[in-house]
Design an enzyme around this catalytic site. Structure first.
Site, short mmCIF file in Angstrom:
data_model
loop_
_atom_site.label_atom_id
_atom_site.label_comp_id
_atom_site.label_asym_id
_atom_site.label_seq_id
_atom_site.Cartn_x
_atom_site.Cartn_y
_atom_site.Cartn_z
N GLU A 115 0.89 -0.91 -0.20
CA GLU A 115 0.23 0.29 0.03
C GLU A 115 1.30 1.63 -0.25
O GLU A 115 1.41 1.13 0.32
CB GLU A 115 -0.33 0.24 1.29
CG GLU A 115 -1.66 1.44 1.63
CD GLU A 115 -2.43 0.85 2.65
OE1 GLU A 115 -2.18 0.69 3.19
OE2 GLU A 115 -3.99 1.78 2.67
N LYS A 145 -10.26 0.82 -1.24
CA LYS A 145 -9.97 0.23 0.43
C LYS A 145 -11.55 1.18 0.75
O LYS A 145 -11.77 2.29 1.02
CB LYS A 145 -8.48 1.19 0.89
CG LYS A 145 -9.00 0.82 2.28
CD LYS A 145 -7.29 1.36 2.34
CE LYS A 145 -7.14 1.57 4.37
NZ LYS A 145 -5.66 2.24 4.72
N CYS A 162 -4.88 -3.34 4.20
CA CYS A 162 -4.85 -2.51 5.13
C CYS A 162 -5.41 -2.70 6.11
O CYS A 162 -5.75 -4.18 7.05
CB CYS A 162 -3.73 -1.47 5.22
SG CYS A 162 -2.46 -0.43 6.66
#
Ligand SMILES: *[C@@H]1O[C@H](CO)[C@@H](O)[C@H](O)[C@H]1NC(C)=O
Ligand SMILES: *[C@@H]1O[C@H](CO)[C@@H](O)[C@H](O)[C@H]1NC(C)=O
Ligand SMILES: *[C@@H]1O[C@H](CO)[C@@H](O)[C@H](O)[C@H]1NC(C)=O
Ligand SMILES: *[C@@H]1O[C@H](CO)[C@@H](O)[C@H](O)[C@H]1NC(C)=O
Ligand SMILES: *[C@@H]1O[C@H](CO)[C@@H](O)[C@H](O)[C@H]1NC(C)=O
Ligand SMILES: *[C@@H]1O[C@H](CO)[C@@H](O)[C@H](O)[C@H]1NC(C)=O
Length: 499
Positions: free
Chosen positions: A81, A180, A213
């Site tokens: 990321e 995300k 994440c």
């Protein structure tokens, strides 16, 4: 179903060409931990040309790692990321770094048609790197989508900015895009999509799902990809800041793979000064390769073999009932419990006063049981058994049920739960279990030096985390880290209606 069995390394050595319908039992996975070249210490307005210059410098390094991985036979590589530009941004200063990333349904190979959707040099370059090296490439970049007043959620600057994972196949074709959903609190430069996106794609070496994440702490899309869409392998770009004792990258991500019984390819950024290090190639029965380096400033490539369909493998761990064993234990009454904080959560602790024994500690609906035998117990090292049953409320809201054996930072009980990275006390035996109300429990074993212990412990189908023969190094923590998703507050987006 006819499974065409073929050992990948042999296929490469013999220079064989696989028929496109061939299904492979195993594959070679790669992850690269990248020391990102950042934009600077504070946000700065730059031109598109300057933005491209920085992203290309990062891509030069990623390209080198991807080439090396391909030469070692890797089928797929995950990069971290924020790997192209870092994290020092406002909404506005990020803008020159963004490209408009179409829906993969458009059937596009950017390397062959770079201008089809306007100027997209980063997508073009990623696609060419995948094609030239015949490898699936997973990268993280920024997507921009214009919006206007007809959309009440549209930000005042007239666009959405998404933290986005993209995937190119061995021919450079764009095959997957994931925005995300669970942004970390400091990610003001990005917007959340209105709903969690469930992004998967099929290959001859299994079905893949993507998330990024902070997403790993929540039910959607992470758990749904595994439980409902039954992916074999999760692709996980991350920029993870380690938090001892329970949330260091290698520890937690390998535990998630075990708890969910799925492969995870976790690629972290590398910046030890911000506690960012720890990448791995994780199978349901343990880590196949991992990297933790809190000293050097260098990136690192990992390559390892995995089962394409771990759930079909004879070594696939059996499903676990996480409360089955613990509910049979009758706790022995005792006193001397005390409380202490771990990452802002108040635990109930009980000290392991003897070299061996059975211990129970309870909090709320959760009772944690430990049977253990220590060796080389150091006078100045204090170990406790801890229980936590409650809502974690700092840097995200999520409900936890945790049973943990851990080494205190010093001999003072007030330091129990504070970060510590080394130990000298070994355990010949431990069995940890808890009366969990959830079946989502992630088993962690972290040894001295922030090292994993693949193959040195097991999870039994009755929910015991055990080692029979001891671990190769002294113990920092042995933890059953449970998530009770049903007790989470609503997602902030749904709560406020604003991304
Ligand atoms: C970037 O430029 C805009 C004006 O175009 C200005 O409002 C903003 O403060 C600048 N940001 C930084 C970090 O310099
Ligand atoms: C803006 O709104 C108009 C009218 O509602 C619509 O036709 C147009 O597609 C919108 N543009 C974008 C970028 O969403
Ligand atoms: C992947 O293949 C399975 C069957 O093998 C199919 O059901 C599924 O829809 C495919 N998924 C994608 C994303 O193509
Ligand atoms: C797990 O085991 C407990 C105790 O034996 C039992 O009450 C519970 O129903 C089981 N849970 C599941 C999901 O099978
Ligand atoms: C701990 O409990 C087990 C049974 O659950 C028993 O066999 C063992 O002797 C106990 N150990 C100690 C040190 O009390
Ligand atoms: C423990 O060690 C013994 C002897 O070395 C071995 O036979 C046994 O399989 C080991 N048990 C586990 C669970 O690894």
């Amino acid at each position: 179903m006819a499974i065409f069995q073929l050992h990948i390394c042999a296929a490469f050595l013999m220079g064989m060409i696989l028929p496109s319908s061939a299904l492979e039992d195993t594959f070679i996975a790669a992850v690269y931990e990248h020391a990102v070249i950042l934009t600077g210490d504070t946000p700065r307005n730059v031109s598109r040309a300057e933005a491209l210059e920085l992203m290309n410098r990062n891509l030069d390094i990623l390209e080198g790692a991807i080439k090396t991985a391909a030469q070692q036979g890797a089928h797929i590589i995950v990069t971290p990321e924020d790997a192209l530009y870092g994290w020092v941004f406002t909404r506005e200063t990020l803008y020159p770094y963004l490209e408009n990333i179409p829906d993969p349904q458009v059937d596009w190979t950017p390397c062959n048609e770079p201008k089809r959707f306007g100027s997209n040099p980063i997508q073009g370059r990623l696609s060419c790197i995948a094609k030239e090296n015949s490898i699936y490439v997973v990268a993280n970049m920024g997507d921009k989508k214009p919006c206007n007043r007809s959309d009440p959620q549209c930000p005042s600057d007239g666009r959405y900015q998404y933290n986005t994972d993209v995937v190119y196949d061995t021919e450079g074709k764009f095959v997957a895009r994931y925005h995300k959903f669970n942004l970390f609190m400091s990610e003001h430069q990005f917007d959340s999509p209105p709903e969690p996106e469930l992004v998967t794609f099929n290959t001859t070496f299994g079905k893949f799902g993507l998330f990024t994440c902070f997403d790993i702490l929540f039910h959607d899309p992470a758990v749904t990809l595994v439980r409902k869409l039954q992916v074999d392998t999760i692709l996980f770009p991350t920029a993870w800041m380690n938090v001892l004792p329970h949330l260091t990258a290698v520890e937690f991500h390998s535990a998630w793979a075990m708890g969910m019984r799925v492969n995870v390819l976790a690629s972290n950024t590398h910046r030890p000064s911000l506690s960012m290090t720890g990448s791995g190639i994780y199978a349901p029965d343990g880590s196949r390769a991992y990297h933790y380096d809190a000293e050097s400033e260098k990136g690192h490539l990992l390559v390892a073999e995995l089962d394409s369909h771990p759930s079909l493998s004879p070594t696939h761990p059996a499903p676990v009932n996480w409360s089955s064993y613990a509910t049979t234990i009758k706790p022995v009454p005792k006193d001397g419990d005390f409380t202490g904080l771990i990452f802002f959560d108040e635990y109930t602790f009980s000290e392991l006063a003897k070299e061996a024994g059975n211990l129970t500690v309870c909090q709320g609906a959760l009772c944690c049981h430990l049977s253990y035998k220590m060796t080389e117990k150091q006078e100045n090292e204090v170990y406790v058994l801890g229980a936590f049953d409650g809502l974690h409320e700092v840097e995200g809201n999520y409900y936890l049920q945790i049973c943990t054996l851990l080494k205190c930072a010093s001999a003072d009980q007030q330091t129990c739960g504070q970060p510590v990275t080394t130990a000298h006390t070994r355990f010949d035996f431990f069995s940890l279990s808890g009366t969990f109300s959830t079946n989502y429990v992630f088993p962690e074993v972290l040894l001295s030096g922030v090292q994993l212990a693949p193959g040195e412990f097991q999870v039994l189908s009755d929910g015991q985390l055990v080692t029979h023969n001891g671990t190769s190094k002294p113990v920092l923590t042995v933890t059953l880290w449970g998530r009770w998703y049903e007790k989470d507050p609503p997602h902030p987006y749904i709560l406020s209606g604003v991304p």
